[in-house]
Scaffold this motif. Sequence first.
Motif, mmCIF file in Angstrom:
data_model
loop_
_atom_site.group_PDB
_atom_site.id
_atom_site.type_symbol
_atom_site.label_atom_id
_atom_site.label_comp_id
_atom_site.label_asym_id
_atom_site.label_seq_id
_atom_site.Cartn_x
_atom_site.Cartn_y
_atom_site.Cartn_z
ATOM 1 N N ALA A 159 0.822 -1.203 0.000
ATOM 2 C CA ALA A 159 0.000 0.000 0.000
ATOM 3 C C ALA A 159 0.859 1.258 0.000
ATOM 4 C CB ALA A 159 -0.926 -0.004 1.223
ATOM 5 N N SER A 160 1.936 1.220 0.792
ATOM 6 C CA SER A 160 2.825 2.376 0.889
ATOM 7 C C SER A 160 3.497 2.672 -0.439
ATOM 8 C CB SER A 160 3.884 2.126 1.967
ATOM 9 O OG SER A 160 4.825 3.181 1.995
ATOM 10 N N ILE A 161 3.964 1.630 -1.113
ATOM 11 C CA ILE A 161 4.661 1.803 -2.396
ATOM 12 C C ILE A 161 3.709 2.320 -3.465
ATOM 13 C CG2 ILE A 161 5.848 0.581 -4.262
ATOM 14 C CD1 ILE A 161 6.975 -1.301 -2.136
ATOM 15 N N LEU A 162 2.541 1.707 -3.564
ATOM 16 C CA LEU A 162 1.584 2.112 -4.592
ATOM 17 C C LEU A 162 1.079 3.536 -4.364
ATOM 18 C CD1 LEU A 162 -0.549 -1.147 -5.050
ATOM 19 C CD2 LEU A 162 1.395 -0.346 -6.400
ATOM 20 N N SER A 163 0.978 3.928 -3.121
ATOM 21 C CA SER A 163 0.511 5.283 -2.824
ATOM 22 C C SER A 163 1.520 6.329 -3.265
ATOM 23 C CB SER A 163 0.223 5.437 -1.329
ATOM 24 O OG SER A 163 1.419 5.360 -0.570
#
Length: 279
Positions: free
Chosen positions: A196-200
Amino acid sequence: MADDYRRQDFELERRIFEVDNKCSSLRAEKQDDDYLQNASAILEKLKSFYRHGQGGESFNLPKLLQDYTQVILDITFYEENQLVDQEFPEDSSPFKIQQLLQDLTEPEVLVARLTPGQEAQSVLGTELLECLYWRRGALLYMYCHTLHQRKQWIKKNKDTFIKCIQEGVRYLMRMLQVRNTVKLSDGVVLHDSSTASILSEGIFSDTHLLTMMYIGEMCFWAVKYEDCSADPTDHKDDGLQFRDIGTQILNKYVNACEGPLQGQGWNTENAKEILSILQ
């Protein structure tokens, strides 16, 4: 209706046969190149389509444009490798690079002409469009990387060097902007907080990370030579703030590599060194 379709993509048909001639000429140089072989196979399929005069019900212009784009990507990759192997000859490289950039821009031009009102991303697809931007930006990165080592050349051609960096950074930034970042508030449920952190942050692949590093390096080169300029107003009207862009992108890169992607083999030493100079 079939005649309308045929008139609509006559330009594409003409280009397919022109590119086929070019591919055949290049294959005469290196018959066993995988990329040229793949391009040749796709071209045979495309030529067969036109030779057999497919009816309108079988006509799929987006698919034809996608296949043609893949051909362009394969052929230009072979040509880029030649330039890299030759270490970008000073005399011929500027013309050849502009030719390659034009070739890699053509699919978008054809989309605009043949499918008016449709976005290039909806016709070509996300991955092909990203690749077109990535390849143009990466080509200019490699060229600038080579030029960066030619100190005497840069002294005489600093404006040309900065312009190449500007163009390369713009293409790479466009690549990062093709996909929208994933916002968790949009109802997207991700059970892995690291993902989630990377995609955000808009990081969807290794290529996106590499793009960030390329942008950071190019911004560093630009700042280095802008700071050496005798005229403080040089290159300030181009709309790119290299120091700000480089700092923002490299901070994202470092945070990703030392956070969710820690232990995945991504090195941050060079990025941190550049950041210490840019900030």
